[in-house]
Write a protein that holds these residues in place. Structure first.
Motif, PDB file in Angstrom:
ATOM      1  N   GLY A   1      50.187  27.961  26.561  1.00 14.62           N
ATOM      2  CA  GLY A   1      49.748  27.763  27.940  1.00 14.62           C
ATOM      3  C   GLY A   1      50.250  28.825  28.892  1.00 14.62           C
ATOM      4  O   GLY A   1      49.667  29.042  29.946  1.00 14.62           O
ATOM      5  N   ARG A   2      51.339  29.503  28.517  1.00 10.58           N
ATOM      6  CA  ARG A   2      51.860  30.595  29.352  1.00 10.58           C
ATOM      7  C   ARG A   2      50.901  31.778  29.408  1.00 10.58           C
ATOM      8  O   ARG A   2      51.018  32.623  30.276  1.00 10.58           O
ATOM      9  N   VAL A   3      49.968  31.830  28.488  1.00  8.93           N
ATOM     10  CA  VAL A   3      48.967  32.899  28.484  1.00  8.93           C
ATOM     11  C   VAL A   3      47.649  32.394  29.050  1.00  8.93           C
ATOM     12  O   VAL A   3      46.988  33.088  29.822  1.00  8.93           O
ATOM     13  N   VAL A   4      47.266  31.182  28.687  1.00  8.64           N
ATOM     14  CA  VAL A   4      45.949  30.656  29.052  1.00  8.64           C
ATOM     15  C   VAL A   4      45.833  30.430  30.559  1.00  8.64           C
ATOM     16  O   VAL A   4      44.834  30.833  31.176  1.00  8.64           O
ATOM     17  N   ILE A   5      46.821  29.803  31.168  1.00  4.26           N
ATOM     18  CA  ILE A   5      46.727  29.454  32.591  1.00  4.26           C
ATOM     19  C   ILE A   5      46.674  30.695  33.490  1.00  4.26           C
ATOM     20  O   ILE A   5      45.779  30.803  34.339  1.00  4.26           O
ATOM     21  N   PRO A   6      47.594  31.676  33.334  1.00  2.00           N
ATOM     22  CA  PRO A   6      47.459  32.878  34.179  1.00  2.00           C
ATOM     23  C   PRO A   6      46.170  33.657  33.927  1.00  2.00           C
ATOM     24  O   PRO A   6      45.573  34.185  34.866  1.00  2.00           O
ATOM     25  N   THR A   7      45.739  33.689  32.672  1.00  4.17           N
ATOM     26  CA  THR A   7      44.476  34.372  32.368  1.00  4.17           C
ATOM     27  C   THR A   7      43.312  33.678  33.065  1.00  4.17           C
ATOM     28  O   THR A   7      42.417  34.346  33.603  1.00  4.17           O
ATOM     29  N   ALA A   8      43.328  32.353  33.076  1.00  2.64           N
ATOM     30  CA  ALA A   8      42.268  31.607  33.757  1.00  2.64           C
ATOM     31  C   ALA A   8      42.266  31.916  35.250  1.00  2.64           C
ATOM     32  O   ALA A   8      41.203  32.125  35.848  1.00  2.64           O
ATOM     33  N   PHE A   9      43.447  31.961  35.876  1.00  2.00           N
ATOM     34  CA  PHE A   9      43.520  32.283  37.300  1.00  2.00           C
ATOM     35  C   PHE A   9      43.031  33.704  37.583  1.00  2.00           C
ATOM     36  O   PHE A   9      42.342  33.945  38.578  1.00  2.00           O
ATOM     37  N   ILE A  10      43.374  34.634  36.722  1.00  2.00           N
ATOM     38  CA  ILE A  10      42.928  36.023  36.914  1.00  2.00           C
ATOM     39  C   ILE A  10      41.410  36.119  36.801  1.00  2.00           C
ATOM     40  O   ILE A  10      40.750  36.767  37.620  1.00  2.00           O
ATOM     41  N   VAL A  11      40.847  35.450  35.799  1.00  2.00           N
ATOM     42  CA  VAL A  11      39.386  35.493  35.613  1.00  2.00           C
ATOM     43  C   VAL A  11      38.677  34.816  36.782  1.00  2.00           C
ATOM     44  O   VAL A  11      37.668  35.325  37.287  1.00  2.00           O
ATOM     45  N   LEU A  12      39.193  33.666  37.236  1.00  2.00           N
ATOM     46  CA  LEU A  12      38.570  32.988  38.381  1.00  2.00           C
ATOM     47  C   LEU A  12      38.678  33.818  39.659  1.00  2.00           C
ATOM     48  O   LEU A  12      37.734  33.865  40.454  1.00  2.00           O
ATOM     49  N   GLY A  13      39.803  34.468  39.865  1.00  2.00           N
ATOM     50  CA  GLY A  13      39.956  35.346  41.035  1.00  2.00           C
ATOM     51  C   GLY A  13      38.993  36.518  40.989  1.00  2.00           C
ATOM     52  O   GLY A  13      38.362  36.867  41.997  1.00  2.00           O
ATOM     53  N   THR A  14      38.866  37.114  39.821  1.00  2.00           N
ATOM     54  CA  THR A  14      37.924  38.229  39.659  1.00  2.00           C
ATOM     55  C   THR A  14      36.494  37.748  39.869  1.00  2.00           C
ATOM     56  O   THR A  14      35.690  38.435  40.513  1.00  2.00           O
ATOM     57  N   GLY A  15      36.190  36.576  39.348  1.00  2.00           N
ATOM     58  CA  GLY A  15      34.856  36.009  39.552  1.00  2.00           C
ATOM     59  C   GLY A  15      34.560  35.744  41.013  1.00  2.00           C
ATOM     60  O   GLY A  15      33.448  35.962  41.485  1.00  2.00           O
ATOM     61  N   GLY A  16      35.568  35.269  41.747  1.00  2.00           N
ATOM     62  CA  GLY A  16      35.403  35.049  43.183  1.00  2.00           C
ATOM     63  C   GLY A  16      35.132  36.343  43.931  1.00  2.00           C
ATOM     64  O   GLY A  16      34.278  36.391  44.827  1.00  2.00           O
ATOM     65  N   LEU A  17      35.867  37.386  43.559  1.00  2.00           N
ATOM     66  CA  LEU A  17      35.633  38.690  44.194  1.00  2.00           C
ATOM     67  C   LEU A  17      34.241  39.222  43.884  1.00  2.00           C
ATOM     68  O   LEU A  17      33.540  39.731  44.767  1.00  2.00           O
ATOM     69  N   ILE A  18      33.830  39.096  42.637  1.00  2.00           N
ATOM     70  CA  ILE A  18      32.489  39.561  42.253  1.00  2.00           C
ATOM     71  C   ILE A  18      31.416  38.763  42.992  1.00  2.00           C
ATOM     72  O   ILE A  18      30.440  39.322  43.499  1.00  2.00           O
ATOM     73  N   GLY A  19      31.621  37.440  43.085  1.00  2.00           N
ATOM     74  CA  GLY A  19      30.665  36.605  43.813  1.00  2.00           C
ATOM     75  C   GLY A  19      30.569  36.988  45.280  1.00  2.00           C
ATOM     76  O   GLY A  19      29.482  37.008  45.860  1.00  2.00           O
ATOM     77  N   ALA A  20      31.709  37.308  45.892  1.00  2.00           N
ATOM     78  CA  ALA A  20      31.712  37.715  47.297  1.00  2.00           C
ATOM     79  C   ALA A  20      30.992  39.049  47.489  1.00  2.00           C
ATOM     80  O   ALA A  20      30.218  39.217  48.439  1.00  2.00           O
ATOM     81  N   VAL A  21      31.236  39.982  46.594  1.00  2.00           N
ATOM     82  CA  VAL A  21      30.576  41.291  46.694  1.00  2.00           C
ATOM     83  C   VAL A  21      29.075  41.143  46.514  1.00  2.00           C
ATOM     84  O   VAL A  21      28.289  41.764  47.247  1.00  2.00           O
TER      85      VAL A  21
END
Length: 68
Positions: free
Chosen positions: A36-56
Motif C-alpha cells: 500500500g505504500r506504493v499503491v496509494i501515492p501512485t493513485a494520488f499522483i495519477v489522479l492529480g495528473t488526470g485533474g491537470l489534464i482535464g483542466a487543460v
C-alpha cells in the motif's frame, strides 16, 4: 442519442481504479501481497495528473469555442 464530450478526468480515474482492482485480484489469486505504500501515492499522483489534464482540455475547449 446526443453525443457528449469526453470527460478526461473521469476516464483516467475509472481506468486507475480498474487497474488497482485487477492488481489486488491477481495478487490475491497468487497468494501475494500488494504494498500500500506504493499503491496509494501512485493513485494520488495519477489522479492529480488526470485533474491537470482535464483542466487543460477544458480550457482548450473553451478557447476553441470562442473562435468558431
Amino acid at each position: 442519442m446526443r453525443k457528449h464530450r469526453l470527460d478526461v478526468f473521469s476516464l483516467i480515474a475509472g481506468a486507475l481504479f480498474t487497474v488497482i482492482a485487477v492488481v489486488y485480484l491477481v495478487a490475491a489469486v497468487n497468494d501475494q501481497s500488494v504494498n500500500g505504500r506504493v499503491v496509494i501515492p501512485t493513485a494520488f499522483i495519477v489522479l492529480g495528473t488526470g485533474g491537470l489534464i482535464g483542466a487543460v482540455v477544458a480550457v482548450a475547449r473553451r478557447g476553441r469555442g470562442e473562435r468558431e
